[in-house]
Write a protein that holds these residues in place. Sequence first.
Motif, short mmCIF file in Angstrom:
data_model
loop_
_atom_site.label_atom_id
_atom_site.label_comp_id
_atom_site.label_asym_id
_atom_site.label_seq_id
_atom_site.Cartn_x
_atom_site.Cartn_y
_atom_site.Cartn_z
N GLU A 41 1.19 -1.44 -0.46
CA GLU A 41 0.04 -0.24 -0.03
C GLU A 41 0.58 1.35 -0.08
O GLU A 41 0.55 2.66 -0.80
CB GLU A 41 -0.98 0.05 0.92
CG GLU A 41 -1.78 0.78 1.26
CD GLU A 41 -3.33 0.37 2.63
OE1 GLU A 41 -2.97 1.56 3.22
OE2 GLU A 41 -4.03 0.06 2.15
N LEU A 42 1.74 1.00 0.58
CA LEU A 42 2.62 2.26 1.25
C LEU A 42 2.86 3.07 -0.84
O LEU A 42 3.61 3.71 -0.83
CB LEU A 42 4.12 2.14 1.74
CG LEU A 42 5.11 3.29 2.21
CD1 LEU A 42 4.80 4.59 2.05
CD2 LEU A 42 5.99 2.54 3.25
N ALA A 43 3.77 1.93 -1.17
CA ALA A 43 4.55 1.59 -2.34
C ALA A 43 3.98 1.83 -3.31
O ALA A 43 4.26 2.66 -4.29
CB ALA A 43 5.57 0.18 -2.64
N ASP A 93 12.15 5.50 -5.51
CA ASP A 93 12.28 6.35 -6.01
C ASP A 93 11.53 6.25 -7.14
O ASP A 93 11.96 5.28 -7.98
CB ASP A 93 13.99 6.12 -6.53
CG ASP A 93 13.67 7.45 -7.97
OD1 ASP A 93 13.27 7.99 -8.71
OD2 ASP A 93 14.76 6.64 -8.95
N GLY A 94 10.14 7.42 -7.28
CA GLY A 94 9.65 6.79 -8.23
C GLY A 94 8.71 5.71 -7.66
O GLY A 94 8.06 5.29 -6.71
N PRO A 95 8.31 4.40 -8.74
CA PRO A 95 7.62 3.16 -7.65
C PRO A 95 8.46 2.07 -7.82
O PRO A 95 8.32 0.98 -6.86
CB PRO A 95 6.97 2.16 -8.99
CG PRO A 95 7.65 2.86 -10.39
CD PRO A 95 8.25 4.53 -10.17
N HIS A 96 10.14 3.18 -7.61
CA HIS A 96 11.16 1.46 -6.81
C HIS A 96 10.98 1.68 -5.58
O HIS A 96 11.98 2.88 -5.30
CB HIS A 96 11.93 1.39 -7.99
CG HIS A 96 11.64 1.98 -9.66
ND1 HIS A 96 10.64 1.15 -10.03
CD2 HIS A 96 12.66 3.08 -10.64
CE1 HIS A 96 10.63 2.05 -11.26
NE2 HIS A 96 11.86 2.87 -11.30
N VAL A 97 10.60 0.60 -4.85
CA VAL A 97 11.42 0.96 -3.83
C VAL A 97 12.33 0.10 -3.22
O VAL A 97 13.11 -1.03 -3.54
CB VAL A 97 10.18 0.40 -2.69
CG1 VAL A 97 10.59 0.30 -0.87
CG2 VAL A 97 9.07 1.10 -3.11
N GLU A 131 12.13 1.56 -17.82
CA GLU A 131 11.37 1.16 -16.50
C GLU A 131 12.18 0.04 -15.69
O GLU A 131 12.08 -1.11 -16.05
CB GLU A 131 10.46 0.90 -17.34
CG GLU A 131 9.59 2.21 -17.60
CD GLU A 131 9.62 2.77 -16.59
OE1 GLU A 131 9.29 2.98 -15.20
OE2 GLU A 131 9.64 4.62 -17.02
N PRO A 132 13.35 0.13 -15.24
CA PRO A 132 13.43 -0.52 -13.99
C PRO A 132 12.55 -1.31 -12.77
O PRO A 132 12.80 -2.59 -12.34
CB PRO A 132 14.58 -0.28 -12.70
CG PRO A 132 14.33 1.18 -12.65
CD PRO A 132 13.80 1.10 -14.48
N GLY A 133 11.24 -0.67 -13.16
CA GLY A 133 10.51 -1.33 -12.04
C GLY A 133 9.67 -2.60 -12.65
O GLY A 133 8.48 -3.45 -11.94
N GLU A 134 9.74 -2.53 -13.85
CA GLU A 134 9.19 -3.93 -14.98
C GLU A 134 10.42 -4.52 -15.44
O GLU A 134 10.14 -5.69 -15.87
CB GLU A 134 8.74 -2.63 -15.96
CG GLU A 134 7.91 -1.86 -16.75
CD GLU A 134 6.23 -3.02 -15.50
OE1 GLU A 134 5.88 -3.67 -15.81
OE2 GLU A 134 5.74 -2.04 -14.28
N LEU A 135 11.19 -5.07 -14.74
CA LEU A 135 12.50 -5.83 -15.19
C LEU A 135 11.48 -7.26 -14.35
O LEU A 135 11.60 -7.33 -13.03
CB LEU A 135 13.21 -5.42 -13.96
CG LEU A 135 13.80 -4.32 -14.95
CD1 LEU A 135 15.49 -4.11 -13.62
CD2 LEU A 135 14.38 -4.66 -16.11
N THR A 136 12.07 -8.05 -15.27
CA THR A 136 11.51 -9.59 -14.25
C THR A 136 12.50 -9.87 -13.21
O THR A 136 13.46 -10.57 -13.62
CB THR A 136 11.45 -10.38 -15.35
OG1 THR A 136 10.47 -10.23 -16.19
CG2 THR A 136 10.99 -11.78 -15.19
N ALA A 137 12.09 -10.04 -12.14
CA ALA A 137 13.54 -11.05 -11.43
C ALA A 137 13.31 -12.31 -11.92
O ALA A 137 12.80 -13.45 -12.03
CB ALA A 137 12.42 -11.48 -10.07
#
Length: 358
Positions: free
Chosen positions: A83-85, A127-131, A267-273
């Motif tokens: 929720e915070l992210a 940083d933006g959407p990246h926690v 968009e590093p937030g969309e990187l696949t783990a």
Amino acid sequence: MLPDSVGFEQRLARQRSALDVLDVTATAVLRRVPADVWCTVLIDPSTLLDTGGQNEAGFSPEYLPRLFEIEHVEADDPGNLRELANGASTTSLLSRATVGNIHSSKYYQDILRPQGLGDELRVALRDGPHVWGLLVMCREHGAAPFTDADEAAAARLGRPATAALRRSLLLSGVDTGAVPDAPGLVVVDREGTARSMSPTARTWLELLQDGSPEHARPLRAVAAAALASGMARSRALTRSGRWVALQAWSMGQEEEGLVAVSLSPPEPGELTAVILGAYGLSERERQITQHVMRGHSTTQIAGRLNISPHTVQDHLKSVFAKTGLGSRRALVADIFFRHYLPHFGEGPLSTDGRRLAG
């Protein structure tokens, strides 16, 4: 600006370890916002799962299994990490998240109250959407509540701490080239020549349209800008027409004239783990699974990926069939307890803080 914010940023710049960055940040925040119990957490930005941290002044160890369960498996309590992210603010108070009814929170009931604690303040290093990290602070039951000024001070200090934490992961993260879509690191000198580079960085640089990896023009340009201003960002096209994001930081007085540059997808937030690859998921299935990890609903996933909710559900059915799991909650629990908790705080991590497949 806080009176000694410049000194704080200078101390951050001297840190090379992600945990050291978190310790310096916690010391600075606690000086302004006292807490009776506190801890810091490294977060995998791909999955929002814990990868390490410092809990010496935090919760008693016997409460941690239930804490992980509430936070990562159930993930439905007011003010939870997801929720915070996904919210607009980088800070949250449990009392506000529960609209003043803190006793309705199972996190309060199962974690805070048994330890004699009251309200909790969380600061996301985002940083933006990246926690990338989290600072958790609690006060004893009956102590003075956290104020708006406390929250604002913590948020201000969190901004430079986020940049320092991101930089420290680039400087100290494991990069064996095993994470093809992760950021790579290059250290560039004043003349714009690469002094050293990670395997992943070389892969990115070889894809650029011009220049050798050691003398690529986009690399030299962003490094020069960082020398002038301390930090710079740019983008460059590969020969295939794909964009690469470049982020550069001056490495400070100790190594004057050197700049650290990361290269990654925009968009590093969309990187696949990488860990999701262990389940044999398709690219789309991994994208959807990552959104599930971040707490997004079917409607939100459909909107972000520009597909129908029905298609999202079909992909999820395939994910459940391949993993042998029957629900979103079971999927998150399996990934966390199988792949994260056994290695909590031990690494290895990719250059952007993600858990590498073991």
